[in-house]
Write a protein that holds these residues in place. Structure first.
Motif, short mmCIF file in Angstrom:
data_model
loop_
_atom_site.label_atom_id
_atom_site.label_comp_id
_atom_site.label_asym_id
_atom_site.label_seq_id
_atom_site.Cartn_x
_atom_site.Cartn_y
_atom_site.Cartn_z
N VAL A 50 65.26 8.47 13.74
CA VAL A 50 66.19 8.75 14.95
C VAL A 50 67.51 8.28 14.76
O VAL A 50 68.40 8.72 14.77
N PHE A 81 64.43 11.52 23.71
CA PHE A 81 63.94 12.11 22.41
C PHE A 81 63.08 11.26 21.84
O PHE A 81 61.96 11.91 21.20
N ILE A 112 72.98 14.22 21.35
CA ILE A 112 71.74 14.68 21.13
C ILE A 112 70.89 15.75 21.78
O ILE A 112 70.22 16.47 21.24
N GLU A 168 59.57 11.09 23.44
CA GLU A 168 58.83 12.48 23.48
C GLU A 168 58.22 12.30 21.91
O GLU A 168 57.16 12.78 21.67
N LYS A 227 63.86 19.50 17.32
CA LYS A 227 63.41 18.86 18.65
C LYS A 227 62.50 17.67 18.32
O LYS A 227 62.06 17.53 17.10
N ALA A 228 62.38 16.94 19.10
CA ALA A 228 61.53 15.55 19.20
C ALA A 228 60.15 16.01 18.64
O ALA A 228 59.62 15.33 17.72
#
Ligand code: ADP
Ligand code: MG
Ligand code: ZN
Length: 480
Positions: A348, A330, A363, A333, A369-370
């Motif tokens: 994060v 994650f 996660i 990305e 989403k990332a």
């Protein structure tokens, strides 16, 4: 007297195979009792086990991933004891010739920042036993043998762990390695990763190990930490009163918050170990080891080092980010879209993990989403929203799964940077607060914070803080 704690952990991790270690029965969890059994795992007379090659492969993987030496020659042994969940009267395990030996797991704790290597004595393969069921049964007990013959890897540490905090760090690190390497799903709720903690204390400075107690079968980090804390106090009290700790097996009782004795400790000779005559010894050549090594993905240690180097992250950030492969992915990305790694890491580790922990989610189930996180960070960078508004936008993203840009548009959260518009608001704020203006002009420069606060209030937090600062200074410093 001052004491220090010595802990050695034995972990049982279920190897991730479709079938059991010595027969073709399924390892699937949660099936009706005794539906995954056959003459072999029931231990009926006259049957012969056949070793599941995948278990050996996973054992080798676990060994390589923890820096162990893989034995070129190993063999199974019978561990003899009687218990109703053990139909054969012995467990097929390994004893004098285990699969792998002499590895280590590196841990990082706040008190041990540089990292500490906890030695691994060995990793060996063995079969699991069945399960006795006592609850809810009026008379006697029942036995479910679905688990009998399920493959386990037993991972034994050296007595080199010095606190409950280190024990948990070790378990988390080991668990992450096994999951990364595809050795085990290490699902603790299903009992696929459980731990026996051997705990002793000794006077500080003494090199002789104290007598240990062994707390059996814990499948929660929290229980391990609490059980260790309890044991340390219990043993200290015994020694302080001039008593002697006896070597015994104990159980953690979560309801009472105490450990209780289960049985006095058996010694290895009580088990009458002998080589398993029904299985041939295992020869592992260099080529097999090399194949397994080449197929391994990047493991937490290596990923951690890479994160520190390529993204210039602090140790602490890197350690947390690599704690799960999905979390690391994650992060990477998001960084691939928005390359300011430390900012991504802060969001994060802070905002995102806080949300996930609150909802008790992994996660993989993250509502954002990332790429969405990265896009939002870009909007802060562009000046479209302020860092403060971003917190509101983020909350909304988590709630709805919508993109930041859409939320900003729908809620009219775009940052006000227009100097004309801001200048007018500055004038209103100045006009409305003559006392503060006078004090400020009289030298109380700290009041700047007050004026910025007023600006934010007037604009619902949307004023561009940089611009506001400049405009306020201009108008306040110019005497009217
Ligand atoms: P067993 O198989 O009977 O449990 P082992 O000798 O294989 O015994 O040791 C099991 C675990 O106990 C290992 O992790 C080891 O590091 C740990 N251990 C052994 N002695 C002590 C001690 N005195 N204090 C704390 N841990 C210990
Ligand atoms: Mg033990
Ligand atoms: Zn079977």
């Amino acid at each position: 007297m001052k004491y220090e704690t010595v802990i050695g952990l034995e972990v049982h991790a279920q190897a991730l195979t479709k079938t059991k270690i010595f027969c073709g029965c399924s390892t699937q969890f949660g099936a009706p009792p005794n539906s995954h059994v056959c003459p072999i795992c029931l231990g009926l007379p006259g049957v012969l086990p056949v070793l599941n090659r995948d278990v050996v492969e996973l054992g080798i993987r676990a060994g390589i991933a923890t820096h162990c030496k893989i034995a070129p020659y190993s063999r199974f042994a019978r561990k003899n004891y009687f218990y109703p969940d053990l139909p054969k009267g012995y467990q097929v395990s390994m004893f004098e010739l285990p699969l792998t030996e002499q590895g280590f797991v590196e841990i990082f704790t706040p008190s041990e920042k540089g990292g500490k290597k906890i030695g691994l004595t060995r990793i060996h393969m063995e079969e699991d036993a069945g399960k006795n069921i006592h609850d809810g049964i009026e008379e006697g007990s029942l036995v479910d043998l679905n688990r009998a013959g399920v493959p386990l890897l037993e991972i034994v540490s050296e007595p080199e762990i010095s606190s409950g905090e280190e024990a948990v760090a070790y378990l988390k690190a080991l668990r992450a390695i096994l999951i990364y390497a595809g050795v085990s799903d290490a699902d603790m709720e299903k009992g696929n990763f459980r731990c026996d903690a051997n705990i002793s204390i000794r006077p500080v400075g003494s090199s002789k190990l104290g007598t240990r107690s062994e707390i059996k079968n814990m499948n929660s980090f929290r229980f391990v930490q609490k059980a260790i804390a309890y044991e340390i106090l219990r043993q200290e009290e015994i020694l302080e009163e001039g008593g002697r700790v006896i070597q015994e097996t104990r159980l953690w009782n979560e309801k009472k918050g105490m450990t209780f004795p289960m049985r006095s400790k058996e010694q290895a000779h009580d088990y009458r170990y002998f080589p398993e005559p029904d299985l041939v010894p295992i020869n592992i050549d260099e080529a097999w080891i090399a194949r397994v090594k080449n197929a391994l993905p990047e493991l937490p240690d290596a990923k951690r080092k890479r994160f520190i180097k390529t993204y210039e992250l602090p140790d602490y950030d890197a350690t947390i980010l690599v704690s799960s492969q999905a979390l690391a992915d994650f992060f990477e990305e998001a960084v691939s879209v928005y390359p300011k790694a430390k900012i991504v890491s802060n969001w994060v580790m802070g905002d995102l993990l806080r949300e996930l922990n609150q909802e008790n989610k992994g996660i993989a189930e993250a509502p954002i989403k990332a790429k969405q996180l990265a896009a939002m960070l870009q909007l802060i960078e562009d000046g479209t929203i302020s860092g403060k508004i971003a917190k509101i936008v983020f909350e909304e993203m988590v709630k709805t799964g919508k993109d930041a840009a859409q939320i900003i548009k729908e809620k009219g959260l775009t940052q006000v940077s227009d100097e004309g518009a801001l200048g007018e608001i500055v004038d209103t704020v100045i006009a409305a607060n003559p006392k503060e203006v006078e004090a400020y002009r009289g030298g109380k420069k700290k009041l700047m914070g007050f004026f910025i606060g007023q600006m934010m209030r007037q604009t619902g937090g949307k004023a561009n803080p940089g611009k506001v600062n400049v405009l306020l200074k201009e108008k306040l410093d110019q005497p009217s």
